[in-house]
Design a protein around this motif. Structure first.
Motif, mmCIF file in Angstrom:
data_model
loop_
_atom_site.group_PDB
_atom_site.id
_atom_site.type_symbol
_atom_site.label_atom_id
_atom_site.label_comp_id
_atom_site.label_asym_id
_atom_site.label_seq_id
_atom_site.Cartn_x
_atom_site.Cartn_y
_atom_site.Cartn_z
ATOM 1 N N SER A 38 0.827 -1.210 0.000
ATOM 2 C CA SER A 38 0.000 0.000 0.000
ATOM 3 C C SER A 38 0.859 1.257 0.000
ATOM 4 N N VAL A 39 1.945 1.231 0.767
ATOM 5 C CA VAL A 39 2.826 2.398 0.851
ATOM 6 C C VAL A 39 3.578 2.608 -0.460
ATOM 7 N N ARG A 40 4.101 1.526 -1.009
ATOM 8 C CA ARG A 40 4.897 1.645 -2.239
ATOM 9 C C ARG A 40 4.048 2.057 -3.435
ATOM 10 N N GLU A 41 2.828 1.521 -3.491
ATOM 11 C CA GLU A 41 1.969 1.787 -4.643
ATOM 12 C C GLU A 41 1.011 2.953 -4.412
ATOM 13 N N GLY A 42 0.983 3.469 -3.180
ATOM 14 C CA GLY A 42 0.074 4.571 -2.875
ATOM 15 C C GLY A 42 -1.388 4.167 -2.912
ATOM 16 N N ARG A 43 -1.686 2.937 -2.504
ATOM 17 C CA ARG A 43 -3.051 2.407 -2.560
ATOM 18 C C ARG A 43 -3.555 2.168 -1.135
ATOM 19 N N ILE A 44 -4.402 3.065 -0.673
ATOM 20 C CA ILE A 44 -4.895 2.948 0.696
ATOM 21 C C ILE A 44 -5.779 1.717 0.874
ATOM 22 N N LYS A 45 -6.395 1.249 -0.206
ATOM 23 C CA LYS A 45 -7.263 0.074 -0.097
ATOM 24 C C LYS A 45 -6.502 -1.139 0.425
ATOM 25 N N ALA A 46 -5.227 -1.235 0.073
ATOM 26 C CA ALA A 46 -4.425 -2.361 0.546
ATOM 27 C C ALA A 46 -4.068 -2.229 2.021
ATOM 28 N N ALA A 47 -4.222 -1.025 2.579
ATOM 29 C CA ALA A 47 -3.882 -0.804 3.989
ATOM 30 C C ALA A 47 -5.030 -1.161 4.928
ATOM 31 N N TYR A 48 -6.253 -1.209 4.416
ATOM 32 C CA TYR A 48 -7.399 -1.474 5.283
ATOM 33 C C TYR A 48 -7.301 -2.808 6.034
#
Length: 285
Positions: free
Chosen positions: A224-234
């Motif tokens: 999520s951090v590397r790709e800038g995708r908050i959905k993966a952080a949930y």
């Protein structure tokens, strides 16, 4: 005649009436709420009686949760009804802030996990609200239930660092530092109470895959951090936390809010999973 003022007045009256109806319905359909009755109401009553709330067995939450529990000072049914109404309204508002359409929001509210969240009187709706707010306001709320929002916290702090370096992070965290500092002044031992969440009694009500899920959680956070995708952080919180309640798993659905098909599939699978648990264990977790 200016009808716009009358229209606004009617809308306001309708909203107030709808809220009162929701409170009444909540009072009727929520005769008991285990988390309210066993932990939250005794804790807030203790505070207003000048007693340490951490003397209440099973109360492990940070002190800044207490103001949100004040509706529970009302008579039992009314307090539970108001709390349920707030849970529903805040959940809907937070989902709308996250740009969820009506159908995904309705599905989120009606998974077995969130139904039990509402009926038990827990407070996962507060970190959900925190996720929907700007970081300075949302961080204290997300820290009320780190297992719900820890991935989002790390993601947004990293994004804040990238955008504003250290100064941006300081602006984001200083309200939380202030709240925590005041909490330590009032209840210097409150952090020690968190160890109670790891007790056998507390763990018995958990639904977790710790520690086997930890590598997946770390991978999701890094991605999520590397790709800038908050959905993966949930999902990170429920994957890396040793204490996860069943209803906290609803956080997974935040990743699907903008995909109706996957949201419907996830909703159906959640009910199949829950029905399977009931058949296997002979009751609701």
């Amino acid at each position: 005649m200016d009808f716009s003022k009358h229209t606004e007045a009617v809308k306001t009256a309708a909203a107030v009436l709808a809220f009162l109806v929701l409170v009444g319905i909540g009072a009727l359909i929520s005769p008991t709420a285990i988390d309210i009755d066993r932990f939250f109401r005794p804790a807030v009553q203790a505070v207003f009686s000048g007693i340490d709330p951490y003397q209440v067995e099973g109360f492990f939450s940070p002190p800044w949760l207490i103001p949100f529990l004040t509706p529970l000072l009302l008579p039992d049914s009314l307090g539970r009804g108001l709390f349920l109404a707030l849970t529903i309204l805040v959940t809907v508002w937070a989902l709308r802030c996250l740009e969820a359409d009506l159908l995904p929001a309705a599905l989120f509210l009606t998974t077995p996990f969130w139904v039990i969240e509402m009926m038990s009187g827990n407070v996962d709706w507060l970190p959900l609200l925190g996720i929907s707010l700007p970081l300075p306001m949302g961080l204290p709320l997300m820290l009320l239930k780190p297992q719900f929002a820890i991935g989002v916290i790390f993601f947004r702090l990293w994004q804040t660092w990238k955008e504003g370096q250290g100064r941006g992070v300081v602006r984001a965290v200083w309200p939380t530092v202030l709240v925590m500092g005041i909490s330590f002044l009032i209840y210097p031992h409150w952090l020690q109470s968190l160890t109670g969440a790891m007790s056998p009694a507390a763990q018995a009500y958990g639904l977790r895959f710790f520690p086997w899920s930890v590598p997946i959680g770390f991978f999701a956070l890094i991605y999520s951090v590397r790709e800038g995708r908050i959905k993966a952080a949930y999902p990170v919180g429920v994957l890396v936390s040793p204490h996860v309640s069943p209803y906290t798993w609803n956080v997974l659905l935040l990743s699907l809010l903008h995909n109706r098909f996957y949201m419907i599939v996830a909703w159906a699978l959640s009910w199949l999973f829950w029905i399977g648990l009931i058949l296997v264990y002979g009751g609701v977790l």
